[in-house]
Scaffold this motif. Structure first.
Motif, PDB file in Angstrom:
ATOM      1  N   UNK A 106      13.201  16.545   3.804  1.00 50.41           N
ATOM      2  CA  UNK A 106      12.038  15.656   3.878  1.00 50.41           C
ATOM      3  C   UNK A 106      11.260  15.671   2.566  1.00 50.41           C
ATOM      4  N   UNK A 107      11.086  16.846   1.992  1.00 46.11           N
ATOM      5  CA  UNK A 107      10.346  16.969   0.727  1.00 46.11           C
ATOM      6  C   UNK A 107      11.066  16.228  -0.399  1.00 46.11           C
ATOM      7  N   UNK A 108      12.384  16.398  -0.463  1.00 48.02           N
ATOM      8  CA  UNK A 108      13.158  15.751  -1.523  1.00 48.02           C
ATOM      9  C   UNK A 108      13.170  14.223  -1.383  1.00 48.02           C
ATOM     10  N   UNK A 109      13.012  13.745  -0.140  1.00 48.05           N
ATOM     11  CA  UNK A 109      12.986  12.290   0.107  1.00 48.05           C
ATOM     12  C   UNK A 109      11.629  11.679  -0.226  1.00 48.05           C
ATOM     13  N   UNK A 110      10.628  12.542  -0.464  1.00 46.88           N
ATOM     14  CA  UNK A 110       9.317  12.028  -0.864  1.00 46.88           C
ATOM     15  C   UNK A 110       8.214  12.144   0.169  1.00 46.88           C
ATOM     16  N   UNK A 111       8.429  12.925   1.244  1.00 48.39           N
ATOM     17  CA  UNK A 111       7.370  13.092   2.247  1.00 48.39           C
ATOM     18  C   UNK A 111       6.154  13.756   1.607  1.00 48.39           C
ATOM     19  N   UNK A 112       4.964  13.347   2.038  1.00 47.65           N
ATOM     20  CA  UNK A 112       3.728  13.896   1.474  1.00 47.65           C
ATOM     21  C   UNK A 112       3.368  15.244   2.086  1.00 47.65           C
ATOM     22  N   UNK A 113       3.651  15.392   3.376  1.00 44.25           N
ATOM     23  CA  UNK A 113       3.351  16.645   4.078  1.00 44.25           C
ATOM     24  C   UNK A 113       4.535  16.985   4.973  1.00 44.25           C
TER      25      UNK A 113
ATOM     26  N   UNK B 212      10.126   4.526   5.380  1.00 41.17           N
ATOM     27  CA  UNK B 212       8.670   4.448   5.506  1.00 41.17           C
ATOM     28  C   UNK B 212       8.028   4.174   4.153  1.00 41.17           C
ATOM     29  N   UNK B 213       8.503   4.856   3.133  1.00 40.63           N
ATOM     30  CA  UNK B 213       7.948   4.697   1.779  1.00 40.63           C
ATOM     31  C   UNK B 213       8.253   3.307   1.215  1.00 40.63           C
ATOM     32  N   UNK B 214       9.378   2.733   1.629  1.00 40.54           N
ATOM     33  CA  UNK B 214       9.802   1.428   1.102  1.00 40.54           C
ATOM     34  C   UNK B 214       9.096   0.248   1.779  1.00 40.54           C
ATOM     35  N   UNK B 215       8.324   0.519   2.823  1.00 38.68           N
ATOM     36  CA  UNK B 215       7.570  -0.567   3.454  1.00 38.68           C
ATOM     37  C   UNK B 215       8.040  -0.951   4.841  1.00 38.68           C
ATOM     38  N   UNK B 216       8.712  -0.031   5.542  1.00 38.82           N
ATOM     39  CA  UNK B 216       9.082  -0.335   6.924  1.00 38.82           C
ATOM     40  C   UNK B 216       7.835  -0.245   7.793  1.00 38.82           C
ATOM     41  N   UNK B 217       7.627  -1.237   8.649  1.00 43.30           N
ATOM     42  CA  UNK B 217       6.480  -1.220   9.552  1.00 43.30           C
ATOM     43  C   UNK B 217       6.955  -1.231  10.997  1.00 43.30           C
ATOM     44  N   UNK B 218       6.107  -0.746  11.873  1.00 46.90           N
ATOM     45  CA  UNK B 218       6.393  -0.785  13.309  1.00 46.90           C
ATOM     46  C   UNK B 218       5.561  -1.898  13.938  1.00 46.90           C
ATOM     47  N   UNK B 219       6.078  -2.463  15.013  1.00 46.66           N
ATOM     48  CA  UNK B 219       5.303  -3.457  15.759  1.00 46.66           C
ATOM     49  C   UNK B 219       5.425  -3.142  17.247  1.00 46.66           C
ATOM     50  N   UNK B 220       4.367  -3.456  17.965  1.00 50.38           N
ATOM     51  CA  UNK B 220       4.388  -3.255  19.417  1.00 50.38           C
ATOM     52  C   UNK B 220       3.406  -4.211  20.065  1.00 50.38           C
TER      53      UNK B 220
ATOM     54  N   UNK C  98       0.832  -1.201   0.000  1.00 47.48           N
ATOM     55  CA  UNK C  98       0.000   0.000   0.000  1.00 47.48           C
ATOM     56  C   UNK C  98       0.866   1.249   0.000  1.00 47.48           C
ATOM     57  N   UNK C  99       0.296   2.330  -0.507  1.00 47.29           N
ATOM     58  CA  UNK C  99       1.003   3.600  -0.550  1.00 47.29           C
ATOM     59  C   UNK C  99       1.001   4.205   0.845  1.00 47.29           C
ATOM     60  N   UNK C 100       2.179   4.542   1.351  1.00 45.56           N
ATOM     61  CA  UNK C 100       2.300   5.094   2.702  1.00 45.56           C
ATOM     62  C   UNK C 100       2.398   6.616   2.623  1.00 45.56           C
ATOM     63  N   UNK C 101       1.426   7.288   3.255  1.00 51.03           N
ATOM     64  CA  UNK C 101       1.439   8.759   3.278  1.00 51.03           C
ATOM     65  C   UNK C 101       2.211   9.209   4.517  1.00 51.03           C
TER      66      UNK C 101
END
Length: 232
Positions: free
Chosen positions: A87-94, A157-165, A71-74
């Motif tokens: 951050x903008x150059x790395x692809x952050x949405x906001x 984050x954009x490449x699919x890193x997820x957090x778990x807890x 899925x696309x991560x915003x």
């Protein structure tokens, strides 16, 4: 037990839900019993032998899934100065500061999936704890989302890193891809999550660490996996 629909009950009849399967077998079953007419998320549900009421037994971390989540991560980044451009150059949405904090607090805006913050912005972000915390969106240095290296955090984050807890009932729930993924890609993502959780085992945890391991899609019943089949 919650009332289940006809399709769910039919799916349960197709396999022995009390049996432990190898990961390969479980993925084949899962593809057969998933009945929703859209590309569901494949989820891992693990019960751990820890007591999360004790801070030295909390299991948390992050892991890069080799094939992403599908899925696309915003990504929202709280930063200032030169870090905004990074951050903008790395692809952050906001990317911004107080204006986004106000938008979240006053307008209930939550059109993002991941929040990253530079340490000097945590004074602003910290006030959003009651909103972001329960949703698992609060930035935290332990999982790399409070950092001055915003470019790297955004890319991960954009490449699919997820957090778990681990939650208060000692369970971990995580999405590891989509039903449409090839079995091999789902396997690699599941292995990556399993290995990250094994590495995060607290020294204070005693006895059996992984008590149960299930996979399911968003709506399907779960299939129990023999944990031994995850060791390689």
């Amino acid at each position: 037990m919650a009332k289940r629909g006809k399709k769910y009950i039919e799916a349960l009849k197709k396999y022995d839900y009390l049996k432990e399967y190898s990961l390969d077998e479980a993925l084949k079953i899962l593809k057969e019993i998933a009945y929703a007419n859209y590309d569901e998320t494949v989820e891992v549900h693990m019960r751990l032998g820890v007591d999360p009421r004790h801070s030295d037994q909390v299991v948390r971390g992050s892991v890069a899934l080799p094939y992403g989540t599908g899925k696309t991560v915003r990504v929202l980044v709280f930063a200032k100065g030169e870090k905004i451009k990074e951050a903008e150059e790395a692809g952050a949405d906001y990317v911004g500061g107080q204006e986004y904090a106000d938008k979240i607090a006053k307008e209930g805006w939550l059109e993002f999936d991941k929040v990253i913050a530079t340490p000097d912005m945590m004074g602003v972000v910290g006030r959003l704890g009651k909103i972001l915390g329960p949703r698992g969106l609060m930035p935290n240095p332990k999982v790399g989302t409070v950092t001055f290296d915003v470019a790297d955090a955004v890319k991960r984050a954009k490449a699919g890193e997820i957090e778990f807890r681990v939650d208060k009932t000692a369970n971990i729930h995580a999405g590891v891809g989509k039903k449409s993924f090839e079995d091999e890609k789902l396997k690699e993502n599941i292995f990556a999550l399993y290995e990250a959780i094994m590495k995060a085992k607290p020294a204070a945890a005693k006895g059996k660490y992984i008590k149960s391991f299930h996979i399911a899609t968003t709506h399907s019943p779960s299939v129990r996996i023999n944990v031994q089949s995850l060791q390689r």
